[in-house]
Design a protein around this motif. Structure first.
Motif, PDB file in Angstrom:
ATOM      1  N   TYR A   9     -11.090  16.590 -40.589  1.00  0.00           N
ATOM      2  CA  TYR A   9     -11.769  15.572 -41.369  1.00  0.00           C
ATOM      3  C   TYR A   9     -10.990  14.269 -41.268  1.00  0.00           C
ATOM      4  O   TYR A   9      -9.757  14.268 -41.261  1.00  0.00           O
ATOM      5  CB  TYR A   9     -11.861  15.976 -42.838  1.00  0.00           C
ATOM      6  CG  TYR A   9     -13.073  16.814 -43.160  1.00  0.00           C
ATOM      7  CD1 TYR A   9     -14.355  16.316 -42.955  1.00  0.00           C
ATOM      8  CD2 TYR A   9     -12.936  18.087 -43.683  1.00  0.00           C
ATOM      9  CE1 TYR A   9     -15.471  17.079 -43.247  1.00  0.00           C
ATOM     10  CE2 TYR A   9     -14.047  18.853 -43.986  1.00  0.00           C
ATOM     11  CZ  TYR A   9     -15.312  18.345 -43.771  1.00  0.00           C
ATOM     12  OH  TYR A   9     -16.413  19.090 -44.067  1.00  0.00           O
ATOM     13  N   ASN A  11     -11.209   9.785 -42.358  1.00  0.00           N
ATOM     14  CA  ASN A  11     -11.872   8.750 -43.144  1.00  0.00           C
ATOM     15  C   ASN A  11     -12.714   7.843 -42.267  1.00  0.00           C
ATOM     16  O   ASN A  11     -13.841   7.503 -42.609  1.00  0.00           O
ATOM     17  CB  ASN A  11     -10.840   7.914 -43.902  1.00  0.00           C
ATOM     18  CG  ASN A  11     -10.137   8.729 -44.949  1.00  0.00           C
ATOM     19  OD1 ASN A  11     -10.770   9.313 -45.815  1.00  0.00           O
ATOM     20  ND2 ASN A  11      -8.823   8.803 -44.855  1.00  0.00           N
ATOM     21  N   PHE A  39     -22.895  14.095 -44.129  1.00  0.00           N
ATOM     22  CA  PHE A  39     -21.870  14.614 -43.225  1.00  0.00           C
ATOM     23  C   PHE A  39     -22.141  14.044 -41.834  1.00  0.00           C
ATOM     24  O   PHE A  39     -23.285  14.005 -41.376  1.00  0.00           O
ATOM     25  CB  PHE A  39     -21.945  16.147 -43.185  1.00  0.00           C
ATOM     26  CG  PHE A  39     -21.099  16.780 -42.116  1.00  0.00           C
ATOM     27  CD1 PHE A  39     -19.769  17.070 -42.354  1.00  0.00           C
ATOM     28  CD2 PHE A  39     -21.642  17.103 -40.875  1.00  0.00           C
ATOM     29  CE1 PHE A  39     -18.986  17.670 -41.378  1.00  0.00           C
ATOM     30  CE2 PHE A  39     -20.871  17.694 -39.896  1.00  0.00           C
ATOM     31  CZ  PHE A  39     -19.537  17.977 -40.142  1.00  0.00           C
ATOM     32  N   SER A  41     -20.371  13.888 -37.670  1.00  0.00           N
ATOM     33  CA  SER A  41     -19.339  14.435 -36.794  1.00  0.00           C
ATOM     34  C   SER A  41     -19.596  14.079 -35.335  1.00  0.00           C
ATOM     35  O   SER A  41     -20.720  13.734 -34.946  1.00  0.00           O
ATOM     36  CB  SER A  41     -19.250  15.960 -36.933  1.00  0.00           C
ATOM     37  OG  SER A  41     -20.366  16.589 -36.340  1.00  0.00           O
ATOM     38  N   THR A  56     -16.572  13.588 -41.033  1.00  0.00           N
ATOM     39  CA  THR A  56     -16.366  12.853 -42.275  1.00  0.00           C
ATOM     40  C   THR A  56     -17.528  13.115 -43.215  1.00  0.00           C
ATOM     41  O   THR A  56     -18.620  13.515 -42.789  1.00  0.00           O
ATOM     42  CB  THR A  56     -16.188  11.337 -42.028  1.00  0.00           C
ATOM     43  OG1 THR A  56     -15.618  10.742 -43.183  1.00  0.00           O
ATOM     44  CG2 THR A  56     -17.481  10.656 -41.644  1.00  0.00           C
ATOM     45  N   LYS A  57     -17.249  12.924 -44.483  1.00  0.00           N
ATOM     46  CA  LYS A  57     -18.275  12.975 -45.523  1.00  0.00           C
ATOM     47  C   LYS A  57     -17.740  12.202 -46.712  1.00  0.00           C
ATOM     48  O   LYS A  57     -16.529  11.977 -46.831  1.00  0.00           O
ATOM     49  CB  LYS A  57     -18.653  14.412 -45.878  1.00  0.00           C
ATOM     50  CG  LYS A  57     -17.536  15.273 -46.399  1.00  0.00           C
ATOM     51  CD  LYS A  57     -18.027  16.690 -46.635  1.00  0.00           C
ATOM     52  CE  LYS A  57     -16.899  17.597 -47.096  1.00  0.00           C
ATOM     53  NZ  LYS A  57     -17.381  18.945 -47.351  1.00  0.00           N
ATOM     54  N   GLU A  59     -17.154  12.659 -49.960  1.00  0.00           N
ATOM     55  CA  GLU A  59     -16.288  13.165 -51.033  1.00  0.00           C
ATOM     56  C   GLU A  59     -14.929  13.683 -50.573  1.00  0.00           C
ATOM     57  O   GLU A  59     -14.272  14.467 -51.256  1.00  0.00           O
ATOM     58  CB  GLU A  59     -17.011  14.271 -51.818  1.00  0.00           C
ATOM     59  CG  GLU A  59     -17.285  15.540 -51.022  1.00  0.00           C
ATOM     60  CD  GLU A  59     -18.578  15.546 -50.227  1.00  0.00           C
ATOM     61  OE1 GLU A  59     -18.935  16.605 -49.716  1.00  0.00           O
ATOM     62  OE2 GLU A  59     -19.225  14.504 -50.105  1.00  0.00           O
ATOM     63  N   LEU A  60     -14.418  13.204 -49.457  1.00  0.00           N
ATOM     64  CA  LEU A  60     -13.124  13.665 -48.962  1.00  0.00           C
ATOM     65  C   LEU A  60     -11.979  13.269 -49.897  1.00  0.00           C
ATOM     66  O   LEU A  60     -11.986  12.201 -50.491  1.00  0.00           O
ATOM     67  CB  LEU A  60     -12.842  13.085 -47.571  1.00  0.00           C
ATOM     68  CG  LEU A  60     -13.735  13.570 -46.445  1.00  0.00           C
ATOM     69  CD1 LEU A  60     -13.375  12.853 -45.152  1.00  0.00           C
ATOM     70  CD2 LEU A  60     -13.617  15.078 -46.263  1.00  0.00           C
ATOM     71  N   VAL A  61     -10.983  14.149 -49.972  1.00  0.00           N
ATOM     72  CA  VAL A  61      -9.750  13.872 -50.698  1.00  0.00           C
ATOM     73  C   VAL A  61      -8.680  13.634 -49.644  1.00  0.00           C
ATOM     74  O   VAL A  61      -8.476  14.454 -48.752  1.00  0.00           O
ATOM     75  CB  VAL A  61      -9.354  15.070 -51.588  1.00  0.00           C
ATOM     76  CG1 VAL A  61      -8.013  14.831 -52.254  1.00  0.00           C
ATOM     77  CG2 VAL A  61     -10.448  15.348 -52.607  1.00  0.00           C
ATOM     78  N   ASP A  62      -7.995  12.500 -49.728  1.00  0.00           N
ATOM     79  CA  ASP A  62      -7.018  12.140 -48.699  1.00  0.00           C
ATOM     80  C   ASP A  62      -5.606  12.218 -49.280  1.00  0.00           C
ATOM     81  O   ASP A  62      -5.033  11.220 -49.707  1.00  0.00           O
ATOM     82  CB  ASP A  62      -7.315  10.734 -48.170  1.00  0.00           C
ATOM     83  CG  ASP A  62      -6.596  10.450 -46.870  1.00  0.00           C
ATOM     84  OD1 ASP A  62      -6.040  11.384 -46.262  1.00  0.00           O
ATOM     85  OD2 ASP A  62      -6.575   9.284 -46.453  1.00  0.00           O
ATOM     86  N   LYS A  65       0.141  13.095 -46.210  1.00  0.00           N
ATOM     87  CA  LYS A  65       0.411  14.058 -45.151  1.00  0.00           C
ATOM     88  C   LYS A  65       1.915  14.124 -44.890  1.00  0.00           C
ATOM     89  O   LYS A  65       2.423  13.503 -43.973  1.00  0.00           O
ATOM     90  CB  LYS A  65      -0.359  13.680 -43.887  1.00  0.00           C
ATOM     91  CG  LYS A  65      -1.859  13.764 -44.074  1.00  0.00           C
ATOM     92  CD  LYS A  65      -2.605  13.276 -42.854  1.00  0.00           C
ATOM     93  CE  LYS A  65      -4.085  13.389 -43.027  1.00  0.00           C
ATOM     94  NZ  LYS A  65      -4.671  12.313 -43.808  1.00  0.00           N
ATOM     95  N   GLU A 119      -4.638   8.131 -38.731  1.00  0.00           N
ATOM     96  CA  GLU A 119      -4.722   8.609 -40.113  1.00  0.00           C
ATOM     97  C   GLU A 119      -3.577   9.535 -40.501  1.00  0.00           C
ATOM     98  O   GLU A 119      -3.750  10.478 -41.275  1.00  0.00           O
ATOM     99  CB  GLU A 119      -6.084   9.259 -40.378  1.00  0.00           C
ATOM    100  CG  GLU A 119      -7.216   8.249 -40.243  1.00  0.00           C
ATOM    101  CD  GLU A 119      -8.546   8.709 -40.830  1.00  0.00           C
ATOM    102  OE1 GLU A 119      -8.574   9.714 -41.578  1.00  0.00           O
ATOM    103  OE2 GLU A 119      -9.547   8.040 -40.545  1.00  0.00           O
TER     104      GLU A 119
END
Length: 127
Positions: A9, A11, A39, A41, A56-57, A59-62, A65, A119
């Motif tokens: 996934y 952003n 969604f 891709s 990507t979609k 409601e992603l939580v980033d 990392k 990312e």
């Protein structure tokens, strides 16, 4: 048995697609867009036939990392020679990506470098 593809996934789907095309020679299919869920891709295909699905979609939580986290930690690309490792590493460095190791010969005999790529994802470049 073999790994059919790896998925990640992201952003910024378009920026990620262009990153893998520019630096690693990927080719891309047309975008898939599920209008009901938003969604989106692409499947990126590399010379070896290996595929990476970038998705990507909304409601992603980033999360951060951390380089020492558990789980999948990097993706490795073989570019064919020490000279190509050096060259691509330098290009990525000039373009603003952080080199976190190498280029060097590792204790187990690999010639490689590792960068923090698109990312915040680690990418290993090997001979």
């Amino acid at each position: 048995m073999y790994i059919e593809h790896i998925a990640m996934y992201v952003n910024d789907l378009e920026k990620t697609k262009e990153f893998f095309i520019k630096y690693f020679g990927a080719s891309s299919n047309e975008i898939y867009h599920n209008k009901k869920t938003d969604f989106k891709s692409y499947f990126l295909t590399f010379d070896s036939g290996c595929r990476l699905e970038i998705m990507t979609k909304p409601e992603l939580v980033d999360d951060i990392k951390d380089l020492k986290r558990t789980g999948f930690i990097h993706i490795a690309f073989s570019v064919g020679s020490k000279e190509k490792v050096d060259e691509l590493t330098e290009i990525l460095k000039i373009d603003g990506y952080e080199v976190i190791s190498g280029p060097r010969t590792t204790g187990d005999g690999y010639y490689e470098s590792c960068i923090v790529g698109i990312e915040g994802n680690q990418i290993e470049i090997t001979a």
